[in-house]
Design a protein around this motif. Sequence first.
Motif, PDB file in Angstrom:
ATOM      1  N   ASN A 168      44.713   1.521 -21.572  1.00  0.00           N
ATOM      2  CA  ASN A 168      45.024   1.570 -23.082  1.00  0.00           C
ATOM      3  C   ASN A 168      45.107   3.207 -23.316  1.00  0.00           C
ATOM      4  OD1 ASN A 168      46.147  -0.994 -23.357  1.00  0.00           O
ATOM      5  ND2 ASN A 168      44.066  -1.720 -24.144  1.00  0.00           N
ATOM      6  N   HIS A 169      45.935   3.692 -24.435  1.00  0.00           N
ATOM      7  CA  HIS A 169      45.662   4.934 -24.791  1.00  0.00           C
ATOM      8  C   HIS A 169      45.047   5.255 -25.963  1.00  0.00           C
ATOM      9  CE1 HIS A 169      49.271   6.641 -22.144  1.00  0.00           C
ATOM     10  NE2 HIS A 169      48.343   6.067 -21.474  1.00  0.00           N
ATOM     11  N   ASP A 170      43.944   4.126 -26.443  1.00  0.00           N
ATOM     12  CA  ASP A 170      43.169   4.212 -27.414  1.00  0.00           C
ATOM     13  C   ASP A 170      42.113   4.678 -27.173  1.00  0.00           C
ATOM     14  OD1 ASP A 170      41.960   1.934 -26.069  1.00  0.00           O
ATOM     15  OD2 ASP A 170      42.366   0.553 -27.412  1.00  0.00           O
ATOM     16  N   ILE A 181      30.418  13.327 -19.021  1.00  0.00           N
ATOM     17  CA  ILE A 181      31.594  13.480 -19.844  1.00  0.00           C
ATOM     18  C   ILE A 181      31.566  12.843 -21.006  1.00  0.00           C
ATOM     19  CG2 ILE A 181      34.185  13.611 -19.514  1.00  0.00           C
ATOM     20  CD1 ILE A 181      33.652  13.543 -16.715  1.00  0.00           C
ATOM     21  N   LEU A 182      31.379  11.466 -21.253  1.00  0.00           N
ATOM     22  CA  LEU A 182      31.561  10.824 -22.341  1.00  0.00           C
ATOM     23  C   LEU A 182      31.233  11.291 -23.582  1.00  0.00           C
ATOM     24  CD1 LEU A 182      31.664   7.274 -20.816  1.00  0.00           C
ATOM     25  CD2 LEU A 182      33.568   8.650 -21.473  1.00  0.00           C
ATOM     26  N   PRO A 183      29.758  11.862 -23.933  1.00  0.00           N
ATOM     27  CA  PRO A 183      29.308  12.393 -24.976  1.00  0.00           C
ATOM     28  C   PRO A 183      29.735  13.521 -25.326  1.00  0.00           C
ATOM     29  CG  PRO A 183      27.410  11.638 -23.225  1.00  0.00           C
ATOM     30  CD  PRO A 183      28.691  11.817 -22.561  1.00  0.00           C
ATOM     31  N   LEU A 184      30.407  14.385 -24.601  1.00  0.00           N
ATOM     32  CA  LEU A 184      30.986  15.626 -24.877  1.00  0.00           C
ATOM     33  C   LEU A 184      32.330  15.757 -25.749  1.00  0.00           C
ATOM     34  CD1 LEU A 184      30.611  17.571 -21.612  1.00  0.00           C
ATOM     35  CD2 LEU A 184      29.275  18.062 -23.725  1.00  0.00           C
ATOM     36  N   PHE A 185      32.781  14.527 -25.903  1.00  0.00           N
ATOM     37  CA  PHE A 185      34.346  14.345 -26.382  1.00  0.00           C
ATOM     38  C   PHE A 185      34.186  13.549 -27.652  1.00  0.00           C
ATOM     39  CE2 PHE A 185      34.876  16.448 -22.304  1.00  0.00           C
ATOM     40  CZ  PHE A 185      35.873  17.451 -22.579  1.00  0.00           C
ATOM     41  N   ASP A 186      35.312  13.937 -28.690  1.00  0.00           N
ATOM     42  CA  ASP A 186      35.618  13.113 -29.753  1.00  0.00           C
ATOM     43  C   ASP A 186      36.762  12.365 -29.167  1.00  0.00           C
ATOM     44  OD1 ASP A 186      36.781  11.906 -31.976  1.00  0.00           O
ATOM     45  OD2 ASP A 186      36.594  13.916 -33.235  1.00  0.00           O
ATOM     46  N   TRP A 187      36.595  11.081 -28.916  1.00  0.00           N
ATOM     47  CA  TRP A 187      37.462  10.109 -28.223  1.00  0.00           C
ATOM     48  C   TRP A 187      38.583   9.926 -29.183  1.00  0.00           C
ATOM     49  CZ3 TRP A 187      37.855  11.286 -23.389  1.00  0.00           C
ATOM     50  CH2 TRP A 187      36.748  11.786 -22.773  1.00  0.00           C
ATOM     51  N   GLU A 188      38.419   9.582 -30.616  1.00  0.00           N
ATOM     52  CA  GLU A 188      39.329   9.385 -31.306  1.00  0.00           C
ATOM     53  C   GLU A 188      40.197  10.537 -31.534  1.00  0.00           C
ATOM     54  OE1 GLU A 188      39.775   6.965 -33.326  1.00  0.00           O
ATOM     55  OE2 GLU A 188      37.794   5.651 -33.019  1.00  0.00           O
ATOM     56  N   LEU A 189      39.840  11.711 -31.570  1.00  0.00           N
ATOM     57  CA  LEU A 189      40.745  12.981 -31.548  1.00  0.00           C
ATOM     58  C   LEU A 189      41.461  12.927 -30.197  1.00  0.00           C
ATOM     59  CD1 LEU A 189      41.843  15.326 -33.119  1.00  0.00           C
ATOM     60  CD2 LEU A 189      39.927  16.714 -32.440  1.00  0.00           C
ATOM     61  N   VAL A 190      41.074  12.840 -29.118  1.00  0.00           N
ATOM     62  CA  VAL A 190      41.626  12.736 -27.895  1.00  0.00           C
ATOM     63  C   VAL A 190      42.789  11.828 -27.838  1.00  0.00           C
ATOM     64  CG1 VAL A 190      41.666  12.345 -25.327  1.00  0.00           C
ATOM     65  CG2 VAL A 190      39.792  13.497 -26.613  1.00  0.00           C
ATOM     66  N   SER A 191      42.551  10.521 -28.497  1.00  0.00           N
ATOM     67  CA  SER A 191      43.592   9.562 -28.475  1.00  0.00           C
ATOM     68  C   SER A 191      44.790   9.983 -29.517  1.00  0.00           C
ATOM     69  CB  SER A 191      42.783   8.119 -28.979  1.00  0.00           C
ATOM     70  OG  SER A 191      43.971   7.172 -28.982  1.00  0.00           O
ATOM     71  N   LEU A 192      44.257  10.633 -30.723  1.00  0.00           N
ATOM     72  CA  LEU A 192      45.362  10.869 -31.468  1.00  0.00           C
ATOM     73  C   LEU A 192      46.197  11.937 -31.010  1.00  0.00           C
ATOM     74  CD1 LEU A 192      46.188  10.574 -34.490  1.00  0.00           C
ATOM     75  CD2 LEU A 192      44.723  12.701 -34.923  1.00  0.00           C
ATOM     76  N   PHE A 193      45.764  12.872 -30.165  1.00  0.00           N
ATOM     77  CA  PHE A 193      46.457  14.000 -29.290  1.00  0.00           C
ATOM     78  C   PHE A 193      47.477  13.557 -28.429  1.00  0.00           C
ATOM     79  CE2 PHE A 193      46.689  17.784 -26.606  1.00  0.00           C
ATOM     80  CZ  PHE A 193      47.689  18.483 -27.331  1.00  0.00           C
TER      81      PHE A 193
END
Length: 262
Positions: free
Chosen positions: A12-14, A33-45
């Motif tokens: 899924n792309h959420d 890798i996981l703690p470095l990124f805002d995954w909500e924003l990645v998903s929005l983009f």
Amino acid sequence: MTETETSHPDFNHDPDGIQAAVKYRFSKDAKQILPLFDWELVSLFLSFLKEKNQAGGFFSKRDTNEILDRHVLESIFHIYKIHSILGSFNKMKVGDAGTGPGIPGFFFRCLVEKERPKLVLLDSQRRKLSHTETFVKENKIAGVDFLFARAEDWKTDWNLGVSRGFVPYPWSAEVLSRCIIKEGYYVPFIGKDEFDAKIEKKILNDSGFEVQKTVLLPELEFLGMRHIKFLKKVGSARQGIPRAWKLLEKESKEFYGKDRIH
């Protein structure tokens, strides 16, 4: 498309689905890798890239079916590897040249706040990047500047420059020679390491760069060969550098054709 590309699960792309894809593709590095990124924003983009793909002409027909792997995960892993060597981008100005719709550059903005740089997305054409500019404004995303100009005509103060699918390397270093400050870095995203050493050395010397590190990326072999070079700006570009684009284009095609990431 390789067997590896077609045999993975559908994610899924959420935010949860993208993080699951990171764990699947980069199992050894996922905890870093996981703690470095805002995954909500990645998903929005990612949703934006899919939604505006046709209007903006972002991707080829092949890439449209592989946006998560070929653009999102690839960009995230490159940025993670650069971060592992250079450290936090928080006090840096980072520029992405020839960014198209903001790839890989926008993913620097997707870093968590304490790691996030000031970001400049540069492209000479508005067709793709103007959609991203609208996306940023509509979602009130701060910290991203847009520059519509030819890189070889511009002088600026980036601490770090990156490019992917831009001018063929090593000519890309010449094009960006006046965009990166002394002691700063240019890190091109490159496919095969197949460059003429004499030509590479001359262009880098004339442009004020030296190779400090070459990093192979076997973790991205599911997309093909990938590596990055850390080029440090150690001096000023020679007078007359960068040369006119028509000359650079002719010279690069004569030797290598277009060394773009496919």
